[in-house]
Design a protein around this motif. Structure first.
Motif, short mmCIF file in Angstrom:
data_model
loop_
_atom_site.label_atom_id
_atom_site.label_comp_id
_atom_site.label_asym_id
_atom_site.label_seq_id
_atom_site.Cartn_x
_atom_site.Cartn_y
_atom_site.Cartn_z
N GLU A 1 -29.56 18.52 62.13
CA GLU A 1 -30.68 17.58 62.17
C GLU A 1 -31.57 17.68 60.93
O GLU A 1 -32.39 16.81 60.70
N THR A 2 -31.40 18.75 60.16
CA THR A 2 -32.19 18.84 58.94
C THR A 2 -31.53 18.08 57.80
O THR A 2 -32.05 18.07 56.69
N LEU A 3 -30.39 17.44 58.08
CA LEU A 3 -29.70 16.68 57.04
C LEU A 3 -29.98 15.20 57.21
O LEU A 3 -30.30 14.72 58.29
N SER A 4 -29.80 14.46 56.14
CA SER A 4 -29.96 13.01 56.22
C SER A 4 -28.71 12.39 56.85
O SER A 4 -27.68 13.06 56.99
N GLY A 5 -28.82 11.11 57.20
CA GLY A 5 -27.69 10.43 57.83
C GLY A 5 -26.43 10.50 56.99
O GLY A 5 -25.33 10.75 57.50
N GLN B 1 -25.66 12.69 54.72
CA GLN B 1 -25.15 14.06 54.69
C GLN B 1 -24.41 14.38 55.98
O GLN B 1 -23.36 15.01 55.97
N ARG B 2 -24.96 13.91 57.10
CA ARG B 2 -24.29 14.15 58.38
C ARG B 2 -22.92 13.49 58.40
O ARG B 2 -21.94 14.08 58.84
N GLU C 1 -26.92 6.09 50.65
CA GLU C 1 -26.15 7.02 51.46
C GLU C 1 -24.71 6.53 51.62
O GLU C 1 -23.78 7.32 51.59
#
Ligand SMILES: Nc1ncnc2c1ncn2[C@@H]1O[C@H](COP(=O)(O)OP(=O)(O)OP(=O)(O)O)[C@@H](O)[C@H]1O
Ligand SMILES: [Mg+2]
Lengths: 372, 268
Positions: free
Chosen positions: B150-154, B156-157, B186
């Motif tokens: 959850e500390t990553l951006s969309g 990155q996920r 992204e």
């Protein structure tokens, strides 16, 4: 269907703020870090953000701080009596019941559910153990095992309705709570099995109340059993694939299912395990009270939920820890004990537990919530 | 040498009541290629993919994985056979760590009795391998593999999800609208990662509504129309507007100079 919706939305939002503040510190997947955005937020929200980040990354920090503070405050108010080893073992006895139920409750709340029937399952298991051993002459060991199966059965019943018919856990367990309560009265003829009878016929049932000397205080086998249950469930949650799957199922059930996790089986196993743990607690409560009463443990539901929430396990699921529940149970125990020693009426204990749960939920939301 | 398709679907038919979702649809994915799949809304893209994944059963047709007929009953079976999927909705568990997510559903347990009886996770191995796998794809600069997703951006996920899909001896990766939930920047990163995945030799089926993305990254593009595979085109031979015309039925693919079927490699 979840009773507490929005977990993914909440985490999506929290991700937003986290990124603004964290991008300076690390660069996890080779992203181009957005410097301007980070600078802006660092200047304006740094204190709140740092605190927020701290509590977000250390979910047990808040309960640990509350526990320490409350011990210090009650120590100052009540004085030496509070710090006496005897008093600590008393607190531990008081938290044993809440603590064990809180383990069961943690598992369920971790899957974004709630179990209002933990107290009822505990009591019906103890009544079955007592009836079989005392009234029907079953060997006590067998009576206890049957009692554990009764717990598993009712836990499984909860799980069945929740998984099979996609019903909200709160409604299902509200129903089974009342059903089990009624069965309980019927099966026991609303009679209490007297402590003396249990002692004479099936002393093993009261074994959980036996105690031994430990650092100047007395420790019951029930408390030992609680510690064992904590350790076992902690291990299962943190060191087995099943535990990862419980977290994932609670966190985002659809995502978990897409990675191949059989979320319905996970949920079912969680409710059955919760039932078994409640049944263990039924054994422990016999040791604590001595007698076996269908009317015991009435405040157990709320106390267990309070303990779990104070311990930092989120109602939204997927977040929390088993030691958080231990902290929570200790906090509830310390508050009840400290307030009693300070000479406050029982009703103020109830008042305080009520206030604690509301504060805990507010803090939980604050930790999860993010910048406007 | 005759190139064999990794996966081949032939004559798939799927009815939903009176709606024909797939009408003898075909699909062939060859080693090392990115195959785009495009089609109008309701053309049958998702139905086709779901079938490959074993998510539902067709009424007729067959699927060959490396020349062997397969019939998956559920996505888990497809996955075990080496077909991985990346979904639009970032199918990761936010509170779990990067390494937990990479291994979700296929955790490694410690060898011996601890793993067998006590089912103990081998966290060290999983973390180490997860780190290696992310580094292979150039996805990890400062490695904190224990960081919560959850500390990553969309984006990155989604890239973690793609890394996960390619990491486990998979034979092919199906991506169903992998950038639909992402912003422009992204999406770009995800598209670049798809290229990297292809560089590593992993074939990809990419379903997307985003024409420029499909044309940027695909070697070939399969066009579905009303449940039929009407054409397979190439970005070199067909323009985006020609592809759209075929999609909508405005252009008969056989009228195009490159024909209705482009083979995977020139001169084959
Ligand atoms: N579960 C279902 N029940 C009934 N009809 C369905 C079902 N799933 C798909 N269909 C129908 O089958 C046809 C093909 O649907 P499909 O979802 O495969 O299209 P698609 O190409 O993925 O479209 P989109 O671009 O909108 O995602 C449509 O006409 C759709 O209405
Ligand atoms: Mg679709």
């Amino acid at each position: 269907m979840r009773f507490y919706p929005g977990s993914s939305m909440v985490s999506f939002m929290s991700e937003f703020l986290e990124n603004k503040t964290k991008e300076d510190d690390y660069n996890p997947v080779g992203m181009n870090t957005g410097g301007e955005v980070a600078d802006f937020s660092e200047k304006h929200f740094s204190v709140a953000n740092k605190t927020h980040r701290f509590f977000h990354s250390q979910p047990v920090a808040a309960p640990a701080i509350i526990l320490l503070t409350s011990i210090i405050v009650f120590g100052l108010i009540v004085g030496d009596r509070f710090f006496h080893p005897y008093n600590f073992s008393l607190i531990l006895q008081q938290v044993t019941i809440i603590g064990i139920l809180a383990v069961a409750q943690t598992l369920v709340i971790m899957t974004a559910g709630i179990d209002l029937s933990v107290g009822a399952i505990m009591v019906i298991s103890s009544v079955v153990m007592g009836r079989l051993a005392v009234d029907f002459g079953f060997p006590p060991v067998l009576a206890i095992i049957v009692g554990l199966f009764v717990g598993a059965f009712f836990g499984g019943l909860n799980g069945f309705f929740i998984v099979r018919f996609k019903m909200p856990p709160m409604i299902v367990t509200l129903g089974t709570w009342n059903i089990i309560y009624a069965l309980n009265i019927w099966y026991s003829n609303s009679e209490t099995i007297r402590s003396g009878d249990v002692r004479d016929i099936a002393p093993l049932l009261q074994w959980t109340g036996n105690s031994f000397n430990f650092l100047g205080g007395r420790l019951t086998f029930g408390s030992i059993l609680m510690v064992i249950i904590f350790v076992v469930v902690w291990y299962a949650l943190n060191w087995t694939p099943w535990g990862r799957h419980v977290y994932a199922t609670g966190d985002d059930p659809e995502a978990a299912a897409l990675t191949g996790i059989r979320t319905d089986r996970i949920l079912m196993s969680v409710y059955i395990l919760a039932g078994v743990i409640c049944a263990f607690c039924g054994w422990v409560i016999i040791g604590r009270i001595g007698a076996i009463s269908p009317a015991s443990g009435t405040t157990a539901n709320l106390d267990s939920i309070t303990a779990v929430v104070i311990g930092g396990t989120s109602f939204f699921g997927g977040r929390g820890s088993i030691y958080g529940a231990l902290f929570g149970a200790l906090i509830v125990g310390v508050f009840r004990n400290g307030l009693a020693l300070a000479g406050l009426d029982v009703l103020w204990q109830e008042f305080t537990v009520g206030a604690l749960i509301i504060i805990a939920v507010a803090v939980d939301q604050w930790i999860r919530r993010v910048g406007s | 040498m005759i190139l064999q398709p990794i996966i081949k679907a032939q004559g798939l038919v799927k009815h939903y009541g009176r709606v024909v979702a797939l009408d003898h649809a075909d699909l062939e994915l060859y080693p090392g290629e990115v195959l785009g799949v495009i089609g109008d809304n309701g053309a049958g893209k998702s139905t086709l993919i779901n079938r490959l994944m074993g998510e539902d059963q067709v009424n007729a047709g067959e699927i060959l994985l490396e020349n062997k007929p397969v019939s998956f009953k559920n996505p888990m079976e497809a996955r075990e056979a080496g077909i991985e999927t990346v979904y639009q909705n970032l199918a990761v568990s936010p509170a779990l760590s990067i390494s937990d997510n990479m291994y979700l559903g296929r955790e490694i347990r410690i060898a011996g009795i601890l793993g067998k009886v006590f089912r103990m996770l081998d966290k060290k191995t999983m973390q180490q391998q997860a780190r290696e796998k992310l580094s292979d794809l150039g996805l990890l600069t400062i490695q904190n593999i224990n960081q919560a997703i959850e500390t990553l951006s969309g984006g990155q996920r989604q890239r973690i999800a793609i890394a996960r899909a390619t990491a486990f001896n998979s034979k092919l990766v199906i991506m169903d609208e992998p950038t639909a939930a992402l912003g422009v920047k992204e999406s770009k990163l995800v598209i670049n990662l798809i290229k990297d995945v292809r560089e590593q030799g992993m074939p990809v089926i990419l379903i997307s509504h985003n024409m420029p993305q499909v044309f940027e990254v695909s070697d070939r593009i399969q066009i579905l129309r009303l449940g039929k595979s009407v054409a397979v085109v190439k970005p070199e031979t067909h323009s985006m507007s020609e592809a759209v015309s075929i999609m909508t039925g405005a252009l008969d693919p056989n009228d195009h100079e490159a024909g209705a079927y482009c083979s995977p490699h020139n001169g084959n």
